[in-house]
Write a protein that holds these residues in place. Structure first.
Motif, PDB file in Angstrom:
ATOM      1  N   ALA A  55     -22.868   9.799  76.238  1.00  0.00           N
ATOM      2  CA  ALA A  55     -22.007   9.853  75.233  1.00  0.00           C
ATOM      3  C   ALA A  55     -22.256  10.713  73.975  1.00  0.00           C
ATOM      4  O   ALA A  55     -21.809  11.167  73.353  1.00  0.00           O
ATOM      5  CB  ALA A  55     -21.544   8.360  74.954  1.00  0.00           C
ATOM      6  N   ALA A  56     -23.599  10.840  73.691  1.00  0.00           N
ATOM      7  CA  ALA A  56     -24.449  11.211  72.549  1.00  0.00           C
ATOM      8  C   ALA A  56     -24.558  12.776  72.769  1.00  0.00           C
ATOM      9  O   ALA A  56     -25.149  13.474  71.875  1.00  0.00           O
ATOM     10  CB  ALA A  56     -25.417  10.578  72.002  1.00  0.00           C
ATOM     11  N   ALA A  57     -24.309  13.225  74.074  1.00  0.00           N
ATOM     12  CA  ALA A  57     -24.822  14.680  74.529  1.00  0.00           C
ATOM     13  C   ALA A  57     -24.077  15.609  73.653  1.00  0.00           C
ATOM     14  O   ALA A  57     -23.037  16.165  74.501  1.00  0.00           O
ATOM     15  CB  ALA A  57     -25.110  14.765  75.953  1.00  0.00           C
ATOM     16  N   THR A  58     -24.047  15.727  72.478  1.00  0.00           N
ATOM     17  CA  THR A  58     -23.396  16.901  71.961  1.00  0.00           C
ATOM     18  C   THR A  58     -24.008  17.645  70.980  1.00  0.00           C
ATOM     19  O   THR A  58     -25.334  17.328  70.929  1.00  0.00           O
ATOM     20  CB  THR A  58     -22.071  16.451  70.894  1.00  0.00           C
ATOM     21  N   GLY A  59     -23.778  19.061  70.733  1.00  0.00           N
ATOM     22  CA  GLY A  59     -24.560  20.133  69.923  1.00  0.00           C
ATOM     23  C   GLY A  59     -24.024  21.330  70.271  1.00  0.00           C
ATOM     24  O   GLY A  59     -22.762  21.512  70.393  1.00  0.00           O
ATOM     25  N   PHE A  72     -31.947  28.675  63.617  1.00  0.00           N
ATOM     26  CA  PHE A  72     -32.113  27.817  62.582  1.00  0.00           C
ATOM     27  C   PHE A  72     -30.917  27.091  62.388  1.00  0.00           C
ATOM     28  O   PHE A  72     -29.816  27.640  62.444  1.00  0.00           O
ATOM     29  CB  PHE A  72     -32.479  28.461  61.392  1.00  0.00           C
ATOM     30  N   VAL A  73     -31.037  25.770  62.232  1.00  0.00           N
ATOM     31  CA  VAL A  73     -29.932  24.899  61.994  1.00  0.00           C
ATOM     32  C   VAL A  73     -30.113  24.442  60.738  1.00  0.00           C
ATOM     33  O   VAL A  73     -31.291  23.672  60.485  1.00  0.00           O
ATOM     34  CB  VAL A  73     -29.662  23.856  63.073  1.00  0.00           C
ATOM     35  N   ASP A  74     -29.310  24.387  59.763  1.00  0.00           N
ATOM     36  CA  ASP A  74     -29.265  23.632  58.471  1.00  0.00           C
ATOM     37  C   ASP A  74     -30.582  23.871  57.659  1.00  0.00           C
ATOM     38  O   ASP A  74     -31.265  22.958  57.056  1.00  0.00           O
ATOM     39  CB  ASP A  74     -29.080  22.131  58.438  1.00  0.00           C
ATOM     40  N   GLY A  93     -20.356  17.434  63.235  1.00  0.00           N
ATOM     41  CA  GLY A  93     -20.185  17.414  61.842  1.00  0.00           C
ATOM     42  C   GLY A  93     -20.311  19.236  61.682  1.00  0.00           C
ATOM     43  O   GLY A  93     -20.487  19.641  62.566  1.00  0.00           O
ATOM     44  N   VAL A  94     -20.428  19.371  60.350  1.00  0.00           N
ATOM     45  CA  VAL A  94     -20.485  20.872  60.137  1.00  0.00           C
ATOM     46  C   VAL A  94     -22.134  21.302  60.066  1.00  0.00           C
ATOM     47  O   VAL A  94     -22.823  20.583  59.323  1.00  0.00           O
ATOM     48  CB  VAL A  94     -19.574  21.253  58.750  1.00  0.00           C
ATOM     49  N   GLU A 110     -21.101  29.335  60.001  1.00  0.00           N
ATOM     50  CA  GLU A 110     -20.877  27.573  59.990  1.00  0.00           C
ATOM     51  C   GLU A 110     -20.076  26.840  61.164  1.00  0.00           C
ATOM     52  O   GLU A 110     -18.812  27.670  61.344  1.00  0.00           O
ATOM     53  CB  GLU A 110     -20.066  27.452  58.370  1.00  0.00           C
ATOM     54  N   VAL A 111     -20.874  26.190  61.627  1.00  0.00           N
ATOM     55  CA  VAL A 111     -20.248  25.862  63.076  1.00  0.00           C
ATOM     56  C   VAL A 111     -19.928  24.059  63.140  1.00  0.00           C
ATOM     57  O   VAL A 111     -20.732  23.139  62.380  1.00  0.00           O
ATOM     58  CB  VAL A 111     -21.186  26.046  64.203  1.00  0.00           C
ATOM     59  N   MET A 112     -18.706  23.796  63.469  1.00  0.00           N
ATOM     60  CA  MET A 112     -18.311  22.622  63.479  1.00  0.00           C
ATOM     61  C   MET A 112     -18.708  22.088  64.854  1.00  0.00           C
ATOM     62  O   MET A 112     -18.305  22.697  65.936  1.00  0.00           O
ATOM     63  CB  MET A 112     -16.755  22.407  63.358  1.00  0.00           C
ATOM     64  N   VAL A 113     -19.370  20.816  65.186  1.00  0.00           N
ATOM     65  CA  VAL A 113     -19.709  20.374  66.426  1.00  0.00           C
ATOM     66  C   VAL A 113     -18.873  18.829  66.288  1.00  0.00           C
ATOM     67  O   VAL A 113     -19.084  17.962  65.397  1.00  0.00           O
ATOM     68  CB  VAL A 113     -21.300  19.830  66.353  1.00  0.00           C
ATOM     69  N   GLY A 114     -18.169  18.951  67.480  1.00  0.00           N
ATOM     70  CA  GLY A 114     -17.478  17.608  67.510  1.00  0.00           C
ATOM     71  C   GLY A 114     -18.058  16.662  68.847  1.00  0.00           C
ATOM     72  O   GLY A 114     -19.386  16.741  68.660  1.00  0.00           O
ATOM     73  N   ASP A 115     -17.326  15.980  69.379  1.00  0.00           N
ATOM     74  CA  ASP A 115     -17.988  15.292  70.616  1.00  0.00           C
ATOM     75  C   ASP A 115     -18.368  15.943  71.930  1.00  0.00           C
ATOM     76  O   ASP A 115     -18.810  15.282  72.823  1.00  0.00           O
ATOM     77  CB  ASP A 115     -16.664  13.845  70.827  1.00  0.00           C
ATOM     78  N   ARG A 116     -18.024  17.101  72.009  1.00  0.00           N
ATOM     79  CA  ARG A 116     -18.266  17.987  73.047  1.00  0.00           C
ATOM     80  C   ARG A 116     -19.294  19.101  72.601  1.00  0.00           C
ATOM     81  O   ARG A 116     -19.050  19.410  71.402  1.00  0.00           O
ATOM     82  CB  ARG A 116     -17.137  18.387  73.946  1.00  0.00           C
ATOM     83  N   PRO A 117     -20.349  19.664  73.498  1.00  0.00           N
ATOM     84  CA  PRO A 117     -20.975  20.688  73.326  1.00  0.00           C
ATOM     85  C   PRO A 117     -19.958  21.968  72.877  1.00  0.00           C
ATOM     86  O   PRO A 117     -19.088  22.239  73.444  1.00  0.00           O
ATOM     87  CB  PRO A 117     -21.821  21.117  74.589  1.00  0.00           C
ATOM     88  N   GLU A 118     -20.547  22.602  71.798  1.00  0.00           N
ATOM     89  CA  GLU A 118     -19.662  23.805  71.297  1.00  0.00           C
ATOM     90  C   GLU A 118     -20.438  25.053  71.893  1.00  0.00           C
ATOM     91  O   GLU A 118     -21.640  25.246  71.589  1.00  0.00           O
ATOM     92  CB  GLU A 118     -19.701  23.852  69.701  1.00  0.00           C
TER      93      GLU A 118
END
Length: 128
Positions: A55-59, A72-74, A93-94, A110-118
């Protein structure tokens, strides 16, 4: 801690429902100190652990050209695009994402990550 919660904690300790109960306690403060030191979290059943990880496999699913670019991220270096694999795990999150390679223009978004991989496709262009 509210007085009622403290009484419940002491009752649980005296009843032997906690790893701390094997030690005698003289005061509420002693019980709280033992609880902080010796609290034991029960092992998670294997079946449940697998579901939680799935369930936590998002990004981000990054497709970067050229593959030698740095991601680079954040503001934190994540590594080379080719070494990151299929999924760059991130919390929902963003996030500020940039992709850099010497001799090429830097890509930023600026990328919005939700509950599914973007999915993100990046093609860096050579600098003049």
């Amino acid at each position: 801690m509210p007085p009622n919660a403290r009484r419940l904690l002491i009752a649980a300790l005296m009843a032997g429902t906690c790893a701390c109960a094997r030690h005698p306690v003289a005061r509420d403060g002693d019980a709280l100190a033992l609880l902080r030191v010796e609290a034991v979290r029960p092992a998670m059943p294997v079946g449940r652990a697998a579901r939680v990880e799935g369930a936590a496999a998002t990004g981000l699913r990054l497709d970067v050209m050229p593959e030698g670019a740095r991601v680079f991220v954040d503001g934190r270096a994540m590594g080379l695009a080719r070494q990151l694999g299929a999924l760059l795990p991130l919390a929902p999150g963003v996030h500020q994402v940039s992709v850099r390679l010497e001799g090429h223009a830097t890509w930023r978004a600026e990328v919005m990550v939700g509950d599914r991989p973007e999915p993100i496709q990046v093609t860096l262009t050579a600098s003049p």
